[in-house]
Write a protein that holds these residues in place. Structure first.
Motif, short mmCIF file in Angstrom:
data_model
loop_
_atom_site.label_atom_id
_atom_site.label_comp_id
_atom_site.label_asym_id
_atom_site.label_seq_id
_atom_site.Cartn_x
_atom_site.Cartn_y
_atom_site.Cartn_z
N VAL A 252 0.83 -1.24 0.08
CA VAL A 252 0.04 0.15 0.04
C VAL A 252 1.00 1.34 0.11
O VAL A 252 2.04 1.11 0.28
N GLY A 253 0.22 2.41 -0.36
CA GLY A 253 0.92 3.52 -0.07
C GLY A 253 1.47 4.16 1.00
O GLY A 253 0.78 3.58 2.36
N ARG A 254 2.52 4.81 1.08
CA ARG A 254 2.96 5.34 2.69
C ARG A 254 1.88 6.38 3.24
O ARG A 254 1.43 7.13 2.39
N THR A 255 1.95 6.25 4.56
CA THR A 255 1.04 7.22 5.09
C THR A 255 1.91 8.08 6.19
O THR A 255 1.42 8.81 6.75
N ASP A 256 3.26 8.12 5.92
CA ASP A 256 4.13 8.83 7.02
C ASP A 256 4.41 10.14 6.03
O ASP A 256 5.35 11.01 6.68
N LEU A 257 4.13 10.56 5.11
CA LEU A 257 4.16 11.84 4.38
C LEU A 257 3.03 12.71 4.81
O LEU A 257 2.11 12.27 5.45
N PRO A 258 3.46 14.13 4.47
CA PRO A 258 2.41 15.18 4.85
C PRO A 258 0.89 14.78 4.36
O PRO A 258 0.80 14.37 3.20
N GLY A 259 0.03 14.80 4.99
CA GLY A 259 -1.41 14.43 4.64
C GLY A 259 -1.69 12.96 4.58
O GLY A 259 -3.10 12.49 4.65
N HIS B 96 -5.73 -11.52 -5.95
CA HIS B 96 -4.41 -11.66 -5.30
C HIS B 96 -4.54 -10.74 -3.84
O HIS B 96 -3.93 -11.23 -2.87
N GLU B 97 -4.96 -9.43 -3.98
CA GLU B 97 -4.76 -8.53 -2.97
C GLU B 97 -5.64 -9.09 -1.81
O GLU B 97 -5.22 -8.72 -0.56
N ARG B 98 -6.81 -9.62 -1.98
CA ARG B 98 -7.46 -9.96 -1.08
C ARG B 98 -6.97 -11.14 -0.14
O ARG B 98 -6.99 -11.18 1.07
N VAL B 99 -5.81 -11.69 -0.40
CA VAL B 99 -5.12 -12.88 0.44
C VAL B 99 -3.67 -12.15 0.80
O VAL B 99 -3.42 -12.37 1.66
N ALA B 100 -3.28 -11.33 -0.27
CA ALA B 100 -1.82 -11.02 -0.03
C ALA B 100 -1.53 -9.60 0.59
O ALA B 100 -0.30 -9.39 0.93
N ASN B 101 -2.39 -8.48 0.45
CA ASN B 101 -2.10 -7.27 0.79
C ASN B 101 -1.99 -7.31 2.36
O ASN B 101 -2.81 -7.71 2.88
N PRO B 102 -1.19 -6.38 2.85
CA PRO B 102 -0.86 -6.37 4.17
C PRO B 102 -1.73 -5.60 4.90
O PRO B 102 -2.26 -5.86 6.32
N MET B 103 -2.99 -4.98 4.43
CA MET B 103 -4.10 -4.09 4.90
C MET B 103 -5.55 -4.91 4.58
O MET B 103 -6.51 -4.35 4.60
N LYS B 104 -5.30 -6.21 4.21
CA LYS B 104 -6.51 -6.92 3.74
C LYS B 104 -7.42 -7.03 5.04
O LYS B 104 -8.58 -7.38 4.83
N ASP B 105 -6.86 -7.02 6.11
CA ASP B 105 -7.72 -7.31 7.32
C ASP B 105 -8.21 -6.15 8.19
O ASP B 105 -7.52 -5.21 8.11
#
Length: 190
Positions: free
Chosen positions: A140-147, A181-190
């Motif tokens: 997933v995209g970074r969330t540590d940047l401004p906004g 694939h993302e339903r199984v492998a994405n780190p934010m799937k849960d």
């Protein structure tokens, strides 16, 4: 529909040209670099670029907006909450959830997917979703940047994972994936 990809930069950014095969009208998604290659492709294929669409405000996705707009006359469109930060040139069309971008006989539905930036959007056409920096292959995209906002990104990923499983994910960087694939492998799937 034809999808062409221009890959550029050390972060392996993806710029997409989505082409209506009937009318030869196209949209350009996230032109952050390699304007000469983008414009060469438009010219060689005899395309009319209707829109330049930015999935978010970061320079690696907007860097050659001006060059492409000047050469093609295409309108720049971006999420309403990021548009004020996209300059030189400014955004022509503000996008929000439920908007539709039509070119030729194709239509892209706008999905607001904040988290990486407040105004991140994804673009959906049955069978394909263009996710910018919201969702990548197994990431997933970074969330540590401004906004950035991790809770908002989690909600956006949950929204995307509700798309049909055979939907191909075209991210802003690196390789393609699928919703299945993302339903199984994405780190934010849960």
């Amino acid at each position: 529909m034809t999808i062409e990809t221009v890959i550029y930069g050390p972060l392996k950014n993806n710029c997409y040209l989505i082409i209506c095969d009937i009318t030869q009208e196209a949209v350009v998604i996230d032109p952050g670099g390699r304007s000469k290659e983008i414009l060469r492709m438009i010219k060689e294929k005899g395309l009319t670029a209707k829109y330049i669409i930015n999935t978010h405000k970061h320079r690696d996705h907007t860097g050659v907006n001006g060059v492409v707009k000047e050469a093609t006359g295409a309108l720049i469109a971006a999420g309403a909450r990021d548009a004020a930060d996209i300059k030189n040139p400014a955004v022509d069309r503000l996008l929000k959830e439920g908007d539709v971008i039509t070119f030729g006989n194709l239509s892209l539905a706008v999905l607001e997917t904040p988290g990486h930036t407040p105004g991140c959007i994804c673009l959906y056409i049955p069978g394909s979703v263009f996710t910018g920096d919201t969702m990548f292959h197994e990431d997933v995209g970074r969330t540590d940047l401004p906004g950035g906002d991790e809770a908002a990104l989690r909600a956006s990923i949950a929204k995307l994972l509700k798309l049909p499983e055979d939907t191909i994910v075209y991210p802003g960087h690196e390789e393609f994936s699928s919703i299945k694939h993302e339903r199984v492998a994405n780190p934010m799937k849960d």
